[in-house]
Each structure stands twice: as structure tokens, then as C-alpha cells.
Design a protein around this motif. Structure first.
Motif, mmCIF file in Angstrom:
data_model
loop_
_atom_site.group_PDB
_atom_site.id
_atom_site.type_symbol
_atom_site.label_atom_id
_atom_site.label_comp_id
_atom_site.label_asym_id
_atom_site.label_seq_id
_atom_site.Cartn_x
_atom_site.Cartn_y
_atom_site.Cartn_z
ATOM 1 N N LEU A 16 -22.447 -23.650 -34.692
ATOM 2 C CA LEU A 16 -22.565 -24.126 -36.073
ATOM 3 C C LEU A 16 -21.254 -24.130 -36.850
ATOM 4 O O LEU A 16 -21.168 -24.730 -37.907
ATOM 5 N N ARG A 17 -20.240 -23.439 -36.344
ATOM 6 C CA ARG A 17 -19.014 -23.248 -37.112
ATOM 7 C C ARG A 17 -18.437 -24.576 -37.620
ATOM 8 O O ARG A 17 -18.145 -24.730 -38.803
ATOM 9 N N LYS A 18 -18.271 -25.531 -36.710
ATOM 10 C CA LYS A 18 -17.668 -26.818 -37.100
ATOM 11 C C LYS A 18 -18.522 -27.528 -38.133
ATOM 12 O O LYS A 18 -18.008 -28.136 -39.064
ATOM 13 N N LYS A 19 -19.824 -27.447 -37.938
ATOM 14 C CA LYS A 19 -20.751 -28.083 -38.884
ATOM 15 C C LYS A 19 -20.543 -27.519 -40.302
ATOM 16 O O LYS A 19 -20.458 -28.260 -41.268
ATOM 17 N N PHE A 20 -20.456 -26.194 -40.391
ATOM 18 C CA PHE A 20 -20.273 -25.563 -41.702
ATOM 19 C C PHE A 20 -18.975 -26.032 -42.347
ATOM 20 O O PHE A 20 -18.935 -26.381 -43.517
ATOM 21 N N LEU A 21 -17.897 -25.977 -41.558
ATOM 22 C CA LEU A 21 -16.591 -26.210 -42.149
ATOM 23 C C LEU A 21 -16.399 -27.665 -42.571
ATOM 24 O O LEU A 21 -15.538 -27.963 -43.376
ATOM 25 N N SER A 22 -17.235 -28.562 -42.020
ATOM 26 C CA SER A 22 -17.064 -29.969 -42.388
ATOM 27 C C SER A 22 -18.226 -30.505 -43.231
ATOM 28 O O SER A 22 -18.210 -31.668 -43.627
ATOM 29 N N ALA A 23 -19.218 -29.658 -43.519
ATOM 30 C CA ALA A 23 -20.412 -30.153 -44.226
ATOM 31 C C ALA A 23 -20.079 -30.591 -45.649
ATOM 32 O O ALA A 23 -19.304 -29.943 -46.347
ATOM 33 N N LYS A 24 -20.691 -31.699 -46.060
ATOM 34 C CA LYS A 24 -20.474 -32.195 -47.432
ATOM 35 C C LYS A 24 -21.710 -31.967 -48.309
ATOM 36 O O LYS A 24 -21.599 -31.932 -49.534
#
Lengths: 506, 211
Positions: A210-218
């Protein structure tokens, strides 16, 4: 503060969405009980959490005083709901938040979808939320071409497995570590094929996933545990930090909250933030709690929305006997102590809200006649463990009985000819109205013994009594009743006098 | 009719029996009966229970302790309001440590925060009974994101800011400030209800209690 309503009383408007048992509880329970793995997982989990909760509660000298305060605060909230909602709206809006109102599941889904589409995004991250599960938001978004990623570990497990949550706090409570590892190996991209079943390794796999998802979520979507009317503040209680990620990193935050989640004042949080963690996870405090009030310039989401949801809550509020069910803070203590939930698990209840609270909340929100929801108030032995465990003292057994009455009344209204139950009740009325009637009936006991045969059990009773023997045998009746035995043992020379008549003479 | 008016009218209709508003009995504990030393000891015990690292040090020795904790770190982030003297032990070092300051004028990006080794902040108040440290976004604690994305959070807590019970903390806080209540490093109990530390939030929490 309480307002008197002068308009025309309107009929309650019931909720829609995932609030229904789609098959009757006994049928569903029968199927679920055959799953021995599920029963083993549930027994382990509910007993663990029960012990933890008891320890956490026993530690506080003023737990009962806290429950009294919590119960009174929620009753005060419901009594003054219109004024409190207005105050919340004013305060939240004054600090840059935008409030939307939704009458039902469909309307809430449409509002959230429109808000996401305005941002141009097609992916959102989600914090675990009962309200969005209730309205079926993920499925709706999928139809609209928007992918919603659950970020709570248990919700992630359930979502990856295309399964349904079975517990409101630990949605994957029905799965053990081996099953979870298998799901991760099957469904996660870039997962280490040598992943072990240790909870720590599994949690780490979820972090990476989930890390990448969190850091790029808008855009993020959340529920809320509490809304504080006098300040316009929202609260999310969590453990993993996925909540903080969703509430802090994206530009846009959309929260969906039931109208009953308000507390009158900021100070009331001091009660509920003691009641909730100890009742739900059995911890002194959950690892993370986030509070936000509208928009904080330069800190966190700058586009902040709140959808206030009715979806049957006003119908529950209109039921004077049942309205305290809305006091629920979704801690799940009632399901963890329930002997029925412990065996059947959450899926048997059909609705988003399982367990004792679900058995009252679901039919209150949808009406007793909706689908198979009239079977839910019977999913209880009325042992009262839920009432004892409830941090806001909702008298669940009393409401279960009230809803059973509603069910019987609604059945009676449907059928004109007397039912088997009506006839049985009539027969009982006659039998119990006089000792001589009972005596007469008891003469039939040897017939029952005969019917039981050599095995000395009756496996199937006729008519509606068959429900009783559906999951148990009845031992053969004795050849004589207690009363018959007593008369034989105490044959007194004096004729037995009727005590009622004696009283009359006094 | 708008959805708002509709829902409001439904509520008012549901409440036409005008249920009474009960008085709220607040007979639970509102204040501490522990000494400062007892509160400190209780907080230490609770935080250790949560698998946080706790160090009780005299205020004057805080910079040295901080330098010791960050001996292996290459970069840290601090909020702009963190007093410079806390970092004096770090500055005296060979200068190999990169200190990024997050301020309203210079906001660090998510990826920049993701690449630092640790964040150092203060705290507004702590509750010893529950082992909870509360950050309220003031200038020495910074934006919520800076204490979230780095994998290690070092929190400086003045011993005078430790209260025993939650109502005491609530009385000290401003409700509308963006708050984060932290009780140990991130954790989950979602797998067979076995608690595992270290999920999405900082996996290491160091608390320096300054006496």
C-alpha cells in the motif's frame, strides 16, 4: 434545547443498501455452522478479545460511571439532534469544510461519485468505514469506473479475497494466518513468494503493497467515529496508520458519517475515547486517533467534504422503544461476547451490522418487513451478555423482544385465519388456566414416551414445533409428571384443599 | 425539498414525542491523584508495553541523548518551530547529518519526507494512564504529515506536560487544532487478534521524557 415538532407526523422512511439478511438467519446459520474452520477461527478470536476487554475494563475504577455518562450523552444527543446537526454544520463550514446531506444509500453514493469525478481521479484510498460498507460505496464506484482501495489490513484481506467482512472491527476475523498468507500470495503483485504466515511478515507485506498508493493518492474516503457539534470536529480512531495516511496526504478528503454519530461537545470525547478503545480492541488506547475541523491551511487535505447520511436512521429514531440502538459507537463488544455470534459468525446476519447490535439495528433501519430481517431479532437466547458489555448501555435484549413483537404483529396483520402459533397459544391458555386441565394433559405423557421409542429421543416434532427439533433432539418424556409423582408420594389422609379458596375465606 | 430539509424534517417528526434531555452524570475521574513522578513512571510503563522506546533524561542532557539516538541517521526532518538548542548535539557532530526544516515557506514534499530517517517533534500533552502522546500541530510539532511519513518518530516530551487521565488532557487542548493522538508505534491486531507493531505509521517511536 429540545424542539417541539408542529408539522404533520410523517411515516418513517427506511434505509436501503447492505442492511438486509437475504436469507433467514436460521437457514444462513445452519450453513455457516458446517464450516468447522470458521468456527475454530471465531472461537479463538472472540475468546481472545473477550479476555482482553475484561482486563482493560477491570483496570478502571470508574468504568460504570463512564458508562452512565456515555449513555446519558448519547440520549441527550438523540433528544437534541436537529439543533446539534445545525451547530455542527455551522462550525464545520465556518472552517472551510463542505457538508452534503444524503437521504439514502443511493444519494450518498451519487454525491461521493460526483465529488471524485470533479477531481478527475479514478482511484481513491479508503479508511475502514461502516457507513460506506452499509451504502455499498465500493461496488457503486466500481460501476462508475472508480477503483477504491481498502487500506485497513483486515479490509484489504477481505477485498483481495473478494469476500465480505464478518465483524465490524476485525472484518477478517473468520480467516486464520495460513488463509491470509494464501490470499496475499495469490492476489498481491510483487509479493515475496517465500512469504511466511507470521503476522509480522504479513503486516509488512501489506505495508509494501500500500505504501506507493498512499504516497501518490489524491482522494481519500473515510468514515468518522465521532462528530463534535460545538466545534465541528471529526474523529477517526485506528491502529495501523492507514487512517492517518488517508486523512493527511491526499488533497481531497470525503467523509461519510451517519447523522447519529454526533456528540454535543468537545468535552464528551473524554468519555468516549475511554469507552471505545477498551470496549473494542481491549486496549487502554488505540495506537492512533486523528481529529480535524474543516480545513487546516497548509496541513492535510484542502478540499474537505462531509456527507451526512440518514439511510433509515430517522426510522430507527422514530421507534421510541428502539431508538437507543442509535447510541451504538460500533465497538463490537456485543458480538465478541455473544454465544450466537461466536458460533455462526457475522455472515449469517446478512447485513453490514452483524451480532446483537446488528440484529436490532438492521430491522430498525429497514423496517421489520424488509427481506428476511424479521428473522434477526430471534438470533439470540436473550442471555443479556451484550447489554452488560455495551459501553453505552444499550438494552439490546429488551429491543430484541420489542422487535419480535413487531414481527408477530406484522404477521398477524398479514394472515386472517388463525396460525398454528395462535392455536397453540389458545391451547396453552386453556391448559394453564386450571390445574385439572394440566392433570388431564399429563395423562398423555406415556404416549410421548412411546413415540420416542427405544432410542428414547424424539427427533422431529410436527408442525411449527419442528423448529425446536431442527437442531436438537428432545429426550423422551418421563412416564409420569412431577405432580403425579407428588400425589403418589404424599398421599395424605386429609383431602387436598384448594389454597385459593382458603384465601377467599380470610 | 432539499435533502437537508427532508432529513431535518424526518428527524423532527421522529422526535415528536419530545424525549427528555437527561443530565450528564460526570462522576468519573476528572483529575489526577498521582504525583508527577508517579505519572512519569506510569507513562513509561505504558509506552514500553506498546513497544515504544522510552528514555527519561534531564532536560539539559536532551541534546546529547538525541545525538546518541541519531548516531546512525543520515537525515532527519524537524518542524520549523522546534527550538534550535535541542539539535545542538547534532550540529556539533562532523556535519554528516542532514537536517531538513519543514516550514510554511518551505514545505517538504512527500517523497522528501519518505527518504529521511527520522522526524523529531515535541508534544502538546501526554496521558499517563493510557500511554498517549498528543500532537496538536503547533510550530514545534509541525504539519501532521511530517510525523507520519518518516519511519521513525522521536518525540520530546516535557515531564510537566504529563497528566494522568484523559479529561485533564482534553481541558488543555484546543479542539479545532489538527490533532494526532499516538499510543505507541503503528500496530495491527487484524490477524488472529495478535498484536503486531509496525504497519503504515512510523515503525519506531522513541519518546524522550525531559525532567
Amino acid at each position: 434545547m429540545s424542539s417541539t415538532y408542529l408539522g404533520m407526523p410523517s411515516l418513517p422512511v427506511f434505509g436501503t443498501g447492505n442492511l438486509n439478511a437475504t436469507e433467514s438467519f436460521p437457514q444462513a446459520a445452519k450453513r455457516e455452522l458446517k464450516n468447522t474452520q470458521l468456527r475454530a477461527n471465531l472461537a479463538h478470536a472472540t475468546h481472545t478479545i473477550r479476555d482482553k476487554r475484561e482486563n482493560a475494563v477491570a483496570e478502571l475504577p470508574d468504568w460504570e460511571e463512564m458508562r452512565d455518562a456515555g449513555s446519558a450523552i448519547k440520549n441527550a444527543t438523540m433528544a437534541n439532534l436537529p439543533a446539534l446537526l445545525e451547530a455542527f454544520e455551522t462550525n464545520f463550514t465556518a472552517r472551510g469544510g463542505i457538508i452534503h446531506w444524503a437521504r439514502d444509500a443511493q444519494e450518498a453514493n451519487e454525491i461521493v461519485t460526483a465529488l471524485i469525478k470533479e477531481t478527475g481521479e479514478t482511484e481513491v484510498v479508503k479508511v475502514k468505514s461502516m457507513a460506506t460498507a452499509e451504502i455499498g460505496l465500493n461496488e457503486y464506484l466500481q460501476e462508475q469506473g472508480i477503483a477504491a482501495f481498502e487500506t485497513d489490513l483486515a479490509e484489504l484481506i477481505v477485498q483481495l479475497d473478494h469476500d465480505k467482512p464478518s465483524h465490524i472491527l476485525v472484518p477478517a476475523i473468520h480467516k486464520n494466518r495460513n488463509q491470509i498468507r494464501d490470499i496475499f500470495l495469490r492476489e498481491m503483485e510483487e509479493v515475496d513468494p517465500g512469504l511466511s504466515n507470521e503476522p509480522a511478515r504479513l503486516a509488512e507485506a501489506a505495508r509494501r503493497h500500500l505504501r506507493k498508493k498512499f504516497l501518490s493518492a489524491k482522494v481519500a474516503i473515510s468514515g468518522a467515529n465521532f462528530g463534535l457539534a460545538d466545534t465541528g470536529t471529526l474523529t477517526v480512531v485506528e491502529s495501523e496508520g492507514n487512517g492517518r495516511m488517508c486523512l493527511t496526504l491526499p488533497d481531497t478528503l470525503i467523509t461519510v458519517m451517519g447523522i447519529e454519530k454526533l456528540l454535543p461537545s468537545w468535552r464528551d470525547l473524554e468519555v468516549f475515547m475511554q469507552l471505545l478503545p477498551r470496549s473494542s480492541t481491549g486496549e487502554r488506547m488505540n495506537p492512533y486517533t486523528s481529529l480535524w475541523t474543516g480545513v487546516t491551511p497548509g496541513d492535510g487535505p484542502q478540499n474537505v467534504h462531509l456527507v451526512l447520511l440518514d439511510n433509515g436512521r430517522t426510522a430507527a429514531l422514530a421507534d421510541q422503544m428502539g431508538r437507543t440502538a442509535l447510541n451504538c459507537i460500533r465497538c463490537s463488544a456485543c458480538m465478541n461476547v455473544c454465544p450466537v455470534y461466536e458460533r455462526t459468525g457475522g455472515h449469517a446476519y446478512g447485513s453490514t451490522y452483524p451480532g446483537p447490535i446488528g440484529a436490532i439495528l438492521s430491522p430498525l433501519m429497514t423496517g421489520i418487513k424488509s427481506e428476511e430481517n424479521n428473522s434477526l431479532p430471534y438470533a439470540s437466547s436473550l442471555c443479556g451478555a451484550c447489554f452488560d458489555a455495551c459501553p453505552v448501555k444499550i438494552n439490546i435484549p429488551e429491543i430484541l423482544v420489542h422487535l419480535r413483537g413487531e414481527d408477530v404483529d406484522s404477521q398477524r396483520a398479514k394472515v386472517k385465519v388463525p396460525t398454528q402459533m395462535d392455536l397453540m397459544m389458545k391451547a396453552s391458555e386453556w391448559a394453564f388456566s386450571d390445574g385439572s386441565h394440566i392433570n388431564l394433559l399429563e395423562k398423555g405423557l406415556p404416549i410421548g414416551k412411546l413415540a420416542a421409542g427405544r432410542a428414547k429421543v424424539i427427533k422431529k416434532l410436527p408442525g411449527i414445533a419442528a423448529g425446536w427439533t431442527q437442531s436438537r433432539d428432545i429426550p423422551a418424556p418421563p412416564s409420569q409428571s412431577f405432580r403425579q409423582w407428588w400425589v403418589k408420594e404424599h398421599q395424605s389422609p386429609e383431602p387436598r384443599r384448594n389454597p385459593a379458596k382458603e384465601e377467599d375465606q380470610l | 425539498m432539499s435533502a437537508r430539509d427532508d432529513v431535518m424534517s424526518r428527524i423532527k417528526s421522529a422526535l415528536r414525542d419530545a424525549p427528555p434531555t437527561p443530565d450528564i452524570p460526570r462522576n468519573y475521574r476528572l483529575a489526577t491523584n498521582k504525583t508527577a513522578a508517579q505519572r512519569c513512571e506510569q507513562l513509561v510503563g505504558r509506552l514500553l508495553d506498546y513497544k515504544a522506546n522510552v528514555y527519561v533524561v534531564p532536560t539539559t542532557q536532551a541534546p546529547a541523548k538525541l545525538a546518541q539516538l541519531l548516531a546512525d541517521a543520515e537525515s532527519i526532518v524537524v518542524p520549523h518551530g522546534l527550538e534550535e538548542h535541542w539539535l545542538s548535539g547534532l550540529r556539533d557532530d562532523a556535519g554528516s547529518l542532514r537536517i531538513e526544516v519543514d516550514s510554511p515557506e518551505h514545505r517538504l514534499s512527500v517523497s522528501a519526507l519518505d527518504s529521511v530517517d527520522a522526524v523529531v517533534t515535541t508534544a502538546a500533552v501526554a496521558v499517563s494512564e493510557t500511554g498517549t502522546i498528543i500532537l496538536d500541530g503547533s510550530s514545534s510539532q509541525g504539519r501532521r504529515i511530517i510525523s507520519l511519513v518518516p519511519d521513525r518518530h522521536i518525540c520530546l516530551l516535557a515531564a510537566k506536560d504529563i497528566v494522568e487521565v484523559l479529561p485533564e488532557a482534553i481541558a488543555r487542548l484546543n479542539a479545532t487544532a489538527p490533532q494526532t493522538w499516538i499510543s505507541g508505534p503503528s500496530a495491527t491486531s487484524d490477524i488472529e487478534l495478535e498484536r503486531v507493531e509496525g504497519v503504515h505509521g512510523p515503525r519506531t517511536l522513541d519518546v524522550l521524557i525531559l525532567t
